[in-house]
Scaffold this active site. Structure first.
Site, PDB file in Angstrom:
ATOM      1  N   ASP A  59    -113.114  10.472 -88.306  1.00 42.54           N
ATOM      2  CA  ASP A  59    -111.680  10.674 -88.069  1.00 42.54           C
ATOM      3  C   ASP A  59    -111.509  11.206 -86.650  1.00 42.54           C
ATOM      4  O   ASP A  59    -111.976  12.315 -86.344  1.00 42.54           O
ATOM      5  CB  ASP A  59    -111.143  11.681 -89.097  1.00 42.54           C
ATOM      6  CG  ASP A  59    -109.629  11.813 -89.040  1.00 42.54           C
ATOM      7  OD1 ASP A  59    -109.030  11.498 -87.985  1.00 42.54           O
ATOM      8  OD2 ASP A  59    -109.044  12.234 -90.052  1.00 42.54           O
ATOM      9  N   VAL A  60    -110.835  10.460 -85.797  1.00 41.27           N
ATOM     10  CA  VAL A  60    -110.719  10.875 -84.391  1.00 41.27           C
ATOM     11  C   VAL A  60    -109.740  12.038 -84.195  1.00 41.27           C
ATOM     12  O   VAL A  60    -109.633  12.576 -83.093  1.00 41.27           O
ATOM     13  CB  VAL A  60    -110.309   9.705 -83.458  1.00 41.27           C
ATOM     14  CG1 VAL A  60    -111.320   8.588 -83.517  1.00 41.27           C
ATOM     15  CG2 VAL A  60    -108.905   9.199 -83.761  1.00 41.27           C
ATOM     16  N   ASN A  82    -108.821   2.979 -79.052  1.00 45.52           N
ATOM     17  CA  ASN A  82    -107.690   2.227 -79.603  1.00 45.52           C
ATOM     18  C   ASN A  82    -107.071   2.894 -80.825  1.00 45.52           C
ATOM     19  O   ASN A  82    -105.872   2.734 -81.082  1.00 45.52           O
ATOM     20  CB  ASN A  82    -108.203   0.823 -79.972  1.00 45.52           C
ATOM     21  CG  ASN A  82    -107.361   0.145 -81.013  1.00 45.52           C
ATOM     22  OD1 ASN A  82    -106.306  -0.399 -80.713  1.00 45.52           O
ATOM     23  ND2 ASN A  82    -107.809   0.156 -82.275  1.00 45.52           N
ATOM     24  N   TYR A 148     -94.673  10.582 -81.359  1.00 43.35           N
ATOM     25  CA  TYR A 148     -95.648   9.537 -81.005  1.00 43.35           C
ATOM     26  C   TYR A 148     -95.514   9.162 -79.525  1.00 43.35           C
ATOM     27  O   TYR A 148     -96.515   9.134 -78.800  1.00 43.35           O
ATOM     28  CB  TYR A 148     -95.384   8.340 -81.917  1.00 43.35           C
ATOM     29  CG  TYR A 148     -96.111   7.062 -81.573  1.00 43.35           C
ATOM     30  CD1 TYR A 148     -97.475   6.919 -81.800  1.00 43.35           C
ATOM     31  CD2 TYR A 148     -95.413   5.955 -81.066  1.00 43.35           C
ATOM     32  CE1 TYR A 148     -98.136   5.721 -81.522  1.00 43.35           C
ATOM     33  CE2 TYR A 148     -96.062   4.759 -80.793  1.00 43.35           C
ATOM     34  CZ  TYR A 148     -97.421   4.648 -81.020  1.00 43.35           C
ATOM     35  OH  TYR A 148     -98.065   3.462 -80.745  1.00 43.35           O
ATOM     36  N   LYS A 152     -98.194   9.563 -76.455  1.00 48.65           N
ATOM     37  CA  LYS A 152     -98.686   8.415 -75.679  1.00 48.65           C
ATOM     38  C   LYS A 152     -98.316   8.570 -74.197  1.00 48.65           C
ATOM     39  O   LYS A 152     -99.078   8.144 -73.312  1.00 48.65           O
ATOM     40  CB  LYS A 152     -98.115   7.108 -76.236  1.00 48.65           C
ATOM     41  CG  LYS A 152     -98.626   6.714 -77.627  1.00 48.65           C
ATOM     42  CD  LYS A 152    -100.051   6.194 -77.636  1.00 48.65           C
ATOM     43  CE  LYS A 152    -100.395   5.406 -78.904  1.00 48.65           C
ATOM     44  NZ  LYS A 152    -101.821   5.057 -79.011  1.00 48.65           N
TER      45      LYS A 152
HETATM   46  P1  NDP Z   1    -103.728  -0.419 -87.383  1.00 45.89           P
HETATM   47  O1  NDP Z   1    -103.182   0.694 -88.200  1.00 45.89           O
HETATM   48  O2  NDP Z   1    -103.508  -1.806 -87.847  1.00 45.89           O
HETATM   49  O3  NDP Z   1    -105.301  -0.164 -87.165  1.00 45.89           O
HETATM   50  C1  NDP Z   1    -105.696   1.124 -86.724  1.00 45.89           C
HETATM   51  C2  NDP Z   1    -107.192   1.231 -86.669  1.00 45.89           C
HETATM   52  O4  NDP Z   1    -107.521   2.567 -86.267  1.00 45.89           O
HETATM   53  C3  NDP Z   1    -107.871   1.022 -88.031  1.00 45.89           C
HETATM   54  O5  NDP Z   1    -109.189   0.576 -87.832  1.00 45.89           O
HETATM   55  C4  NDP Z   1    -107.865   2.442 -88.609  1.00 45.89           C
HETATM   56  O6  NDP Z   1    -108.839   2.567 -89.623  1.00 45.89           O
HETATM   57  C5  NDP Z   1    -108.185   3.260 -87.346  1.00 45.89           C
HETATM   58  N1  NDP Z   1    -107.671   4.620 -87.399  1.00 45.89           N
HETATM   59  C6  NDP Z   1    -106.398   5.016 -87.642  1.00 45.89           C
HETATM   60  N2  NDP Z   1    -106.313   6.353 -87.651  1.00 45.89           N
HETATM   61  C7  NDP Z   1    -107.571   6.816 -87.403  1.00 45.89           C
HETATM   62  C8  NDP Z   1    -108.134   8.107 -87.310  1.00 45.89           C
HETATM   63  N3  NDP Z   1    -107.397   9.216 -87.483  1.00 45.89           N
HETATM   64  N4  NDP Z   1    -109.445   8.208 -87.033  1.00 45.89           N
HETATM   65  C9  NDP Z   1    -110.194   7.104 -86.881  1.00 45.89           C
HETATM   66  N5  NDP Z   1    -109.724   5.846 -86.960  1.00 45.89           N
HETATM   67  C10 NDP Z   1    -108.424   5.721 -87.236  1.00 45.89           C
HETATM   68  O7  NDP Z   1    -103.146  -0.179 -85.905  1.00 45.89           O
HETATM   69  P2  NDP Z   1    -102.797  -1.207 -84.701  1.00 45.89           P
HETATM   70  O8  NDP Z   1    -103.887  -2.182 -84.540  1.00 45.89           O
HETATM   71  O9  NDP Z   1    -101.406  -1.661 -84.884  1.00 45.89           O
HETATM   72  O10 NDP Z   1    -102.740  -0.188 -83.471  1.00 45.89           O
HETATM   73  C11 NDP Z   1    -103.848   0.024 -82.612  1.00 45.89           C
HETATM   74  C12 NDP Z   1    -103.364   0.850 -81.407  1.00 45.89           C
HETATM   75  O11 NDP Z   1    -102.299   0.157 -80.759  1.00 45.89           O
HETATM   76  C13 NDP Z   1    -102.834   2.239 -81.766  1.00 45.89           C
HETATM   77  O12 NDP Z   1    -103.215   3.159 -80.781  1.00 45.89           O
HETATM   78  C14 NDP Z   1    -101.312   2.038 -81.743  1.00 45.89           C
HETATM   79  O13 NDP Z   1    -100.625   3.246 -81.458  1.00 45.89           O
HETATM   80  C15 NDP Z   1    -101.195   1.026 -80.611  1.00 45.89           C
HETATM   81  N6  NDP Z   1     -99.945   0.246 -80.664  1.00 45.89           N
HETATM   82  C16 NDP Z   1     -99.724  -0.657 -81.680  1.00 45.89           C
HETATM   83  C17 NDP Z   1     -98.540  -1.388 -81.711  1.00 45.89           C
HETATM   84  C18 NDP Z   1     -98.247  -2.399 -82.775  1.00 45.89           C
HETATM   85  O14 NDP Z   1     -97.111  -2.931 -82.804  1.00 45.89           O
HETATM   86  N7  NDP Z   1     -99.164  -2.740 -83.639  1.00 45.89           N
HETATM   87  C19 NDP Z   1     -97.501  -1.196 -80.688  1.00 45.89           C
HETATM   88  C20 NDP Z   1     -97.858  -0.235 -79.669  1.00 45.89           C
HETATM   89  C21 NDP Z   1     -99.034   0.453 -79.667  1.00 45.89           C
HETATM   90  P3  NDP Z   1    -108.700   3.731 -90.774  1.00 45.89           P
HETATM   91  O15 NDP Z   1    -107.279   3.727 -91.234  1.00 45.89           O
HETATM   92  O16 NDP Z   1    -109.677   3.358 -91.839  1.00 45.89           O
HETATM   93  O17 NDP Z   1    -109.061   4.988 -90.087  1.00 45.89           O
END
Ligand code: NDP
Length: 247
Positions: A59-60, A82, A148, A152
């Site tokens: 967990d980051v 990411n 959020y 960011k």
């Molecule tokens: P998803 O929720 O689809 O995927 C997120 C990924 O990060 C998963 O692998 C999840 O796995 C992991 N993750 C989430 N929280 C944690 C945590 N606390 N510790 C470790 N791993 C974690 O997200 P997106 O692909 O949509 O987003 C990726 C990035 O892009 C993020 O930083 C988001 O803020 C940014 N973003 C996305 C947008 C969008 O429209 N999709 C728009 C703007 C920015 P698990 O849950 O198992 O931990």
């Protein structure tokens, strides 16, 4: 560079991509693997990750989680942080205090902590590339998301400063700011947003007429970590189909 040369341009490079089990992170992992890099990825839950990637569960949001990731990654040439996300609320007053802290830990401080553990190795080797994933929503901070977008925004400001600090050591640092991208997290966030906010923001479309695909963001990251972006540092690449206003 030809397409064939391009396909292996990261051969011999070691990369860490956080949050690579789905969405944008999984697309980045796939692109870096295709480009020949050795990739370690992370998530909180153990589940399928792109074939060929190594995995560490952490967990980051916690210092212990970040330390476990850094220990597994050891010496990386490429760091793409990411993992992140947003939970919308009805308005600023409805955002609980602990959610502000969580947003900071997840979307900002996790980068500071991960970089602190992995950048020294890059400095010793005199090369490295760091990409932080921000959000185009920073350009239009909206009430349901101020925790959020503020986190960011801090990430972008920090990344710019880190880029200047690390440039003399051959390390490049950039951010990528996605617009609305169809991912499990993105779709869930916009569904929650539509429930708490009656304005059409959650369901708006982009100037190019479609939402982003994870690959649209991964393309930008793959470019930034390659030598083709060798003169690019301290930048924020906004990949949003032109939706958000530029200052
Ligand atoms: P998803 O929720 O689809 O995927 C997120 C990924 O990060 C998963 O692998 C999840 O796995 C992991 N993750 C989430 N929280 C944690 C945590 N606390 N510790 C470790 N791993 C974690 O997200 P997106 O692909 O949509 O987003 C990726 C990035 O892009 C993020 O930083 C988001 O803020 C940014 N973003 C996305 C947008 C969008 O429209 N999709 C728009 C703007 C920015 P698990 O849950 O198992 O931990």
């Amino acid at each position: 560079m030809t397409t064939i040369e391009n396909a292996r341009e990261l051969k011999g490079k070691r990369a860490l991509v956080t949050g690579g089990s789905r969405g944008i992170g999984a697309a980045i992992v796939r692109q870096l693997l295709d480009a020949g890099a050795e990739v370690l990825t992370t998530a909180r839950s153990v589940g399928p990750v792109p074939e060929g990637a190594a995995f560490v569960q952490a967990d980051v949001r916690t210092r212990a989680g970040v330390a476990a990731i850094a220990e597994a990654a050891m010496q990386v040439d490429i760091l793409v942080h990411n993992a992140g996300g947003a939970q919308p609320f009805e308005g600023t007053a409805a955002i609980p205090d602990e959610e502000w802290q969580e947003a900071l830990d997840l979307n900002y401080l996790s980068s500071v902590r991960l970089d602190a553990l992995l950048a020294p190795g890059m400095r010793e080797r005199g090369e490295g590339v760091i990409v932080h994933i921000s959000s185009a929503a920073v350009l239009t901070p909206m009430a349901p998301f101020l925790h959020y977008t503020a986190a960011k925004a801090a990430l972008e400001n920090y990344s710019r400063g880190l880029a200047l600090e690390l440039a003399p050591f051959g390390i490049r640092v950039n951010t990528v700011s996605p617009g609305r991208v169809t991912t499990p997290g993105g779709v869930q966030t916009r569904e929650q947003w539509a429930r708490v906010d009656p304005t059409p923001g959650a369901n708006a479309t982009t100037p190019l007429g479609r939402d982003g695909r994870p690959e649209d963001i991964a393309n930008a990251v793959a470019f930034l970590v390659s030598d083709r972006a060798g003169w690019l540092t301290g930048s924020n690449l906004i990949v949003d189909a032109g939706e958000f206003p530029r200052s």
